[in-house]
Design a protein around this motif. Structure first.
Motif, PDB file in Angstrom:
ATOM      1  N   SER A 257     -10.612  -2.967   8.996  1.00 24.88           N
ATOM      2  CA  SER A 257      -9.393  -1.568   9.303  1.00 24.88           C
ATOM      3  C   SER A 257      -9.567  -0.904   8.122  1.00 24.88           C
ATOM      4  O   SER A 257      -9.745  -1.625   6.882  1.00 24.88           O
ATOM      5  N   LYS A 258      -9.507   0.283   8.164  1.00 30.54           N
ATOM      6  CA  LYS A 258      -9.533   1.340   7.106  1.00 30.54           C
ATOM      7  C   LYS A 258      -8.547   2.318   7.105  1.00 30.54           C
ATOM      8  O   LYS A 258      -8.448   2.937   8.484  1.00 30.54           O
ATOM      9  N   ARG A 259      -7.753   2.817   6.394  1.00 25.21           N
ATOM     10  CA  ARG A 259      -6.950   3.841   6.484  1.00 25.21           C
ATOM     11  C   ARG A 259      -7.746   5.150   6.007  1.00 25.21           C
ATOM     12  O   ARG A 259      -8.466   5.133   5.249  1.00 25.21           O
TER      13      ARG A 259
ATOM     14  N   GLU B 192       0.948  -1.183   0.028  1.00 25.07           N
ATOM     15  CA  GLU B 192       0.046  -0.172  -0.046  1.00 25.07           C
ATOM     16  C   GLU B 192       0.840   1.260   0.110  1.00 25.07           C
ATOM     17  O   GLU B 192       1.905   1.405   0.596  1.00 25.07           O
TER      18      GLU B 192
ATOM     19  N   TRP C 129      -3.110   8.217   9.595  1.00 22.40           N
ATOM     20  CA  TRP C 129      -4.076   7.739  10.595  1.00 22.40           C
ATOM     21  C   TRP C 129      -4.907   6.477   9.805  1.00 22.40           C
ATOM     22  O   TRP C 129      -5.240   6.274   8.652  1.00 22.40           O
ATOM     23  N   SER C 130      -5.455   5.439  10.640  1.00 22.54           N
ATOM     24  CA  SER C 130      -5.991   4.199  10.375  1.00 22.54           C
ATOM     25  C   SER C 130      -6.919   3.868  11.468  1.00 22.54           C
ATOM     26  O   SER C 130      -6.692   4.233  12.566  1.00 22.54           O
TER      27      SER C 130
END
Length: 436
Positions: free
Chosen positions: A397-399, A192, A404-405
């Motif tokens: 999970s998500k950025r 990523e 920040w995530s």
């Protein structure tokens, strides 16, 4: 009528005009062709031109292209210029083309790219040159990469000199610069982040060459050995013009907590893509065997021996390879790629430190899936202990931008204090910065 045309449809209004060519009554023919083409495709480029309009004027001594424009790859293009002819046969070209927001996929093993470009197509008919500048505005590696298969495919298609397998004469030579300024996006199971490129394609249509570099930004992430590595340095250098075999210079870092000691492990990848080598080191320093044990099991070999788990951990590591590479991968292939893409992006059997940071030599089944943008662009992971099936862990999970995530998780087994709520729940907000 035109060599190399794969497909065309539409109309062309042709007007034949007889022009005076001298006092003795001779005339010279001129063809005015008004184009209204629905579809046009030529073998020289993986492009389909649509809704093309414009005027092409043909005379004995030349061809004039005036305002030919249309759509290509979801964007716009226009072409202008002249072609010098001798007795109706083209002998020299001078054409200019520009494209905006066009999507092109030149190599099937790579994703398509969206960008703008300006091109010149000029020179004598037997020595044509395509030159130009391309600015990539978006190129996204979003599809899951089966690493071993992708490496083999890339080597089969790209690391073989095209001139050695083609007897066709080249259509034209090339000198095209390609620039991407933080517009290459990595969003898959391998990495990523964002990357930039400064490349140049030269050679010809039979033997294209590539020089330049690709640089991965330092805030990128790489996923190896079920661990998340941060990119400290990520460079691909295309130095050898004809091989398309880049030199790799990657420095990855991850932090591993083993009981009461925290280690920073560097993973270095260097050498040509066709034969790269790896090197690992740690801080505090450890022998190579201990660094490998940290990456694989989350503890050092001494700690494995103290726990009486060394032999079982090694055996389980071998079992992981056998199960993952020969059983799961094979079954997924038999089920079909469409079904596997629908159900998961990654399926694996692992040991070592689990998702909650605890070491265990017991094998765990791990299934990961990245939901599409219309479902939130969320990474979902399910982990179940194959020895104790009541031990499960699920996380989403998500950025959420920059460093920040956000991650929500559920575990069937609670730690320490036990409440009758069916398990343990949590919501983590993570911020990551790097300081020199």
């Amino acid at each position: 009528m035109v060599p190399g045309v794969d497909k065309s449809s539409g109309t062309a209004s042709v007007q034949l005009v007889a022009l005076p060519a001298g006092a003795d009554g001779q005339v010279e023919a001129e063809l005015d062709v008004l184009l209204d083409s629905e579809l046009f495709r030529h073998a020289s480029a993986p492009l389909t031109f649509e809704d093309t309009t414009g005027l092409v004027r043909v005379r004995k001594d030349g061809i004039w292209v005036d305002g030919v424009r249309g759509n290509v790859g979801g964007g716009k293009f226009d072409v202008n210029g002249t072609i010098e002819s001798r007795d109706w046969v083209p002998v020299r070209y001078d054409l200019a083309m520009s494209a905006q927001d066009a999507m092109v996929q030149w190599v099937t093993s790579l994703p398509p790219a969206i960008g703008d470009g300006t091109f010149q197509f000029d020179g004598p008919a037997d020595a044509l040159l395509l030159s130009g500048d391309v600015t990539v505005t978006d190129m996204t590696f979003a599809d899951r990469i089966d690493w071993e298969d992708w490496v083999v495919e890339y080597r089969d298609w790209m690391l073989v000199d095209p001139a050695s397998v083609s007897d066709d004469p080249p259509m034209f030579s090339m000198n095209v610069a390609i620039v991407a300024d933080d517009t290459i996006h990595l969003q898959n199971n391998v990495a990523e982040g964002t990357a930039s490129a400064d490349l140049r394609i030269i050679g010809d249509t039979v033997r294209p060459g590539l020089v330049g570099s690709v640089e991965v930004d330092n805030d990128g992430l790489v996923f190896l050995q079920d661990r998340e590595f941060r990119v400290e340095r990520g460079n691909l250098l295309f130095n050898d013009l004809w091989t398309w075999d880049p030199q790799l210079d990657l420095s990855l870092v991850t932090d591993i907590t083993s009981y009461d000691q925290r280690y920073r492990v560097n993973y270095l990848i260097k050498g040509p893509f066709s034969d790269w080598r790896t090197e690992t080191r740690s801080d505090p320093p450890l022998p190579q065997a201990d660094v490998n044990a940290l990456l694989w099991f989350g503890v050092t070999t001494d700690q494995l021996e103290e726990m009486g788990e060394l032999s079982s951990a090694v055996a389980q590591g071998v079992a992981d390879l056998l199960v993952t590479d020969f059983l799961i991968s094979g079954q997924a292939g038999e089920i079909g790629e469409d079904l596997s893409d629908l159900l998961w992006d990654r399926i694996d059997v692992t040991t070592g430190v689990n998702a909650r940071g605890q070491y265990s030599s017991e094998p765990r089944l791990v299934i990961e899936k990245r939901l599409p943008e219309n479902l939130g662009d969320v990474d979902v992971k399910w982990e179940v202990n194959l020895v104790r099936p009541n031990d499960e862990y699920v996380t989403a999970s998500k950025r959420i931008g920059g460093a920040w995530s956000l991650a929500a998780w559920y575990a069937t087994l609670q730690r320490d204090r036990v409440l009758p709520i069916g398990g343990a729940y949590g919501l983590d907000v993570v911020a990551r910065w790097e300081f020199e």
